[in-house]
Write an enzyme that holds these catalytic residues in place. Structure first.
Site, PDB file in Angstrom:
ATOM      1  N   LYS A  21       0.853  -1.188   0.000  1.00  0.00           N
ATOM      2  CA  LYS A  21       0.000   0.000   0.000  1.00  0.00           C
ATOM      3  C   LYS A  21       0.882   1.229   0.000  1.00  0.00           C
ATOM      4  CE  LYS A  21       0.778   1.281   4.502  1.00  0.00           C
ATOM      5  NZ  LYS A  21       1.473   2.537   4.916  1.00  0.00           N
ATOM      6  N   ASP A 150      -2.654  -1.003  10.619  1.00  0.00           N
ATOM      7  CA  ASP A 150      -2.769  -1.036   9.167  1.00  0.00           C
ATOM      8  C   ASP A 150      -3.405  -2.322   8.643  1.00  0.00           C
ATOM      9  OD1 ASP A 150      -1.658   1.437   8.928  1.00  0.00           O
ATOM     10  OD2 ASP A 150       0.249   0.775   8.080  1.00  0.00           O
TER      11      ASP A 150
END
Length: 312
Positions: A21, A150
């Site tokens: 990401k 996350d």
């Protein structure tokens, strides 16, 4: 992908990606009473990452082969995710076997691109499938949250606007871009950055509506030299502590707006075409590593699992 993944006859072996990401921006609004920070960020999922292979182990043991990654087993997020899911399933009186897990690392450790978190999320999704635990995406995301802030975005599997400590997620569509990600070779520990008193912690919040307007503005751009996102509050501190991160960003800035992702140490720039990204990548100094990836709205993990479940 359906909220519950429970195949009738799962394959005894499964190979899945663990995508990287980028934080297209990262703002820190303050420190909470529990020690965590109030964040606002835009998680952009990529079509590049690590690879994990899973197979069922009837002994009930969890084995992790992490290759050259030298992390104690108890600190390995893949192992911790598998163990947590197994404990949850046993608590629910659901008998589960063990697993052999092989991790092939492509993403740099401590790069701010979600490598370990993504590996853990893929582990939760894969073993929920193989073990037929029947947990919903919400339940898996909550397990992931217990391991790292996350992880839920990877479990839910959508490029997303995030608030809170990163767990309040709203799926969002971004403009298709090709990203050149550069790793200067340093491992930045997230905890060290967030504990540093020099970290900026007073950024005023922006709204989701304002973000959507920025995305509309970006869609209208034709050149590479405009920057519409509001930066990364960790960048100044990380570049002070790790000059090699600053050097990599400055080099990349020659070609397109570049910034830090997460707490570092990778930096990235967006390009309209893969050809443009590859042209710059070909000039990357030998002392640094890098890769090119496209932004995707849905995680490659969810795409694979959706195909598996639809074919059963």
């Amino acid at each position: 992908m359906a909220d519950q993944i429970q195949p009738a006859r799962p394959s005894p072996m499964l190979q899945l990606p663990a995508p990287a990401k980028l934080n297209l921006f990262l703002r820190i609004g303050g420190r909470r009473a529990d020690g965590y920070h109030e964040l606002q960020t835009l998680f952009q999922l990529l079509d590049y990452g690590d690879t994990l292979t899973f197979s069922v182990c009837e002994t009930g043991k969890i084995h992790v082969d992490a290759g050259a990654l030298k992390i104690p087993l108890e600190d390995n997020l893949v192992y911790r995710a598998a163990r947590l899911l197994r404990e949850k399933s046993l608590h629910n009186h659901h008998q589960v076997p063990g697993a052999h897990i092989r991790l092939i690392k492509n993403l740099p450790h401590g790069g701010g691109i979600g490598g370990g978190s993504s590996d853990a999320a893929t582990t939760l999704l894969a073993l929920n499938y193989l073990w037929q635990c029947g947990l919903s995406i919400d339940a898996l995301a909550e397990l992931g949250r217990q391991l790292g802030a996350d992880i839920p975005v990877f479990v839910r599997g959508h490029t997303a606007w995030a608030e809170g400590v990163g767990e309040k997620l709203t799926p969002i569509t971004t403009v298709k871009r090709h990203y050149l990600v550069v790793s200067p070779g340093c491992e930045v520990r997230t905890a060290n950055i967030f504990c540093d008193p020099r970290l900026t912690r007073d950024s005023p919040p922006i709204t989701l509506a304002a973000l959507r307007e920025k995305l509309r503005s970006e869609k209208a751009l034709s050149g590479e030299k405009r920057q519409v996102f509001p930066g990364n509050d960790c960048q100044t501190l990380v570049e002070h502590l790790y000059p090699e991160v600053r050097d990599a960003r400055v080099w990349l800035e020659q070609f397109a707006p570049a910034q830090l992702t997460g707490t570092g140490g990778c930096v990235f720039a967006a390009f309209h075409t893969a050809c443009a990204a590859n042209t710059v990548f070909a000039r990357l100094p030998d002392k640094w590593r890098g890769f090119i990836a496209s932004g995707v709205p849905v995680s490659p993990v969810h795409q694979v699992l959706a195909k598996l479940t639809s074919s059963e």
